[in-house]
Design an enzyme around this catalytic site. Sequence first.
Site, short mmCIF file in Angstrom:
data_model
loop_
_atom_site.label_atom_id
_atom_site.label_comp_id
_atom_site.label_asym_id
_atom_site.label_seq_id
_atom_site.Cartn_x
_atom_site.Cartn_y
_atom_site.Cartn_z
N SER A 107 2.90 -4.63 8.46
CA SER A 107 2.18 -3.68 9.29
C SER A 107 1.21 -4.36 10.26
CB SER A 107 1.40 -2.71 8.40
OG SER A 107 0.55 -1.87 9.16
N GLN A 127 5.76 -4.92 12.42
CA GLN A 127 5.65 -3.52 12.79
C GLN A 127 4.56 -3.34 13.83
OE1 GLN A 127 2.84 -1.60 11.73
NE2 GLN A 127 3.50 0.48 12.08
N TYR A 129 2.44 -0.69 16.49
CA TYR A 129 2.04 0.63 16.98
C TYR A 129 1.81 0.54 18.48
CZ TYR A 129 1.29 2.55 12.29
OH TYR A 129 1.46 3.01 11.02
N THR A 155 6.78 1.81 15.30
CA THR A 155 6.49 3.02 14.53
C THR A 155 5.85 4.06 15.42
OG1 THR A 155 6.22 1.80 12.46
CG2 THR A 155 5.20 3.96 12.58
N LYS A 253 11.14 3.49 14.25
CA LYS A 253 10.89 4.20 13.00
C LYS A 253 10.29 5.58 13.29
CE LYS A 253 8.49 3.45 8.57
NZ LYS A 253 7.58 4.61 8.57
N HIS A 277 7.39 9.37 8.05
CA HIS A 277 6.24 8.54 7.67
C HIS A 277 5.80 8.82 6.24
CE1 HIS A 277 3.55 5.59 9.62
NE2 HIS A 277 2.74 5.88 8.62
N ASP A 308 13.81 5.92 5.37
CA ASP A 308 12.71 5.72 4.43
C ASP A 308 12.08 7.06 4.11
OD1 ASP A 308 9.86 5.96 5.86
OD2 ASP A 308 11.18 4.95 7.28
N GLY A 309 11.58 7.13 2.86
CA GLY A 309 10.93 8.35 2.40
C GLY A 309 11.51 8.86 1.11
N ARG A 312 12.90 6.34 -5.04
CA ARG A 312 12.25 5.93 -6.29
C ARG A 312 13.22 5.29 -7.28
NH1 ARG A 312 8.90 7.11 -3.20
NH2 ARG A 312 7.11 8.53 -3.44
N GLY A 331 8.13 2.09 0.28
CA GLY A 331 6.71 1.90 0.50
C GLY A 331 5.90 2.06 -0.77
#
Length: 407
Positions: A107, A127, A129, A155, A253, A277, A308-309, A312, A331
Site C-alpha cells: 500500500s 499500490q 492512490y 486503487t 482495483k 474495497h 478481492d473481498g 476466507r 486482506g
Amino acid sequence: MNPWFETVAEAQRRAKKRLPKSVYGALIAGSERGQTIEDNQRAFTELGFAPHVAGPIGERDQSTTVLGQRVSMPVLISPTGVQAVHPDGEVAVARAAAARGIAMGLSSFASKPIEEVIAANPATFFQLYWCGGKDEILLRMERAKRAGAVGLILTLDWSFSHGRDWGSPVIPEKLDLRTMLKFAPQTLARPRWLATYARSGSIPDLTAPNMAIGDAPAPGFFGAYGEWMGTPAPDWADVRWICEQWEGPVLLKGVMRVDDALRAVDAGVAAISVSNHGGNNLDGTPAAIRALPVLADAVGAQIEVLLDGGVRRGSDVVKAVALGARAVLIGRAYLWGLAANGQAGVENVLDILRGGIDSALLGLRKTRVTDLDRSDVVVPSGFERALGLPENASAASDPADHAATPA
C-alpha cells in the site's frame, strides 16, 4: 497454546484476543452498517460445487501466472494500510508471501518503505492512490520503478466513508505521550501485543513512508489521507496517463460494472480486480463474487480479471477461479495471521488456503487450478449482479444464462 491454527476463523479469534480493541476494530471495519462486508462473505456460502466421484488425477498443480509473475497458487497479498498489528508489518508479510511463492501488494499508506518490502519479496506490486498533483504521483511511481516493483495497483474503489452505524474504531493521528496515556488501558489489557513491540524497541508507526516526496520526511497517516481526500477524483484520461507513464502492467482495483471494465480496457490496463474495497467503500454495493462472472465474460478475453473481498477459505479461491478470476487478493485473512503469530502466522494462513484449494481440486477431479471452469460450481438463480451493462448488450449477458449445472 500451540502457535499453529487450523482455520482463518481461528486466526481471527486469536487476533481479537491479542490486539487492542481499536486496532482490532480497524481490521473488521466496514462502511456504514456493514451490509457489503457481510455480503462479501455470505455470497460464497451460496455457491456450491459439482464434484466428480471418480476419474484419474495425480498431484494437483495450483500454480498460475498473474501479470507475468509465476505464483504457486492463485492468491496474492492485497495492499492494506498501516499494519499496526505487528512491529514487522509489511516486511513480515512480504517474507511470508515469498516463502510460499506468491506475490505481494504494498500500500501507498504502508508503514514500511517499498525498498525494504521488495528486498523481502521481489515479486511486489506497488499500490497507488490518485493523490496530489501529477508531478507528485509521477515521483512516487518513479520511486517504485527504481525499487523494482513488478507492477502497479491503481486503487480507485474507496471514497473514505466516515459512517459506521455500529461504531467506528478510534485511530490516533500520532503517538505522542498524551495519546499513549489515553490508549494505555487498551494496550495494558493486551500485554502480549505490547510485549511484542517492547522486544522490537519500537512503537506502532503511523507514518506513510511511501508517500514521501524526495528527501521530505514521511507524512503522517492522516496527513497522507488528507492529501488524498483533497485531490480531485481522476477520470479515464488520468487512468490512461497512469498506464502510459508506468510502461508496465497496471491492475485497476475496484471495478464492479461492465461499462467501467470496458473503459478500463480502453485506458490500457492489463488487469482489473473486481472489488468493493472489502466493504469499506459504498455500503450496499453487492459482493464482488456476484459481479465477477459477468465482468469476466465482458473483458476476460482481453485482460486478466482478479477478485478481492470475502475470501476466507481455499474453497472460496476455487469458486472465484471457476467463475473467471485469474487469482484472488486477500486482506483481512493475512492481517489476522500476522496479529496471531507474525510472519509464521501469515504463512499459516497461506497454508490453510493452499490446503483448501487442494481439497477442492481433488473433489472436483481437477489436476490443475487452471482447468477450473463454471461447470465445477453451482450458481443459484439470481445470484449474479450484472451492473452497468451497455444498452446493446445481448441476451447472453443475462445473469440467468451463467447458472452452472452439475457435470
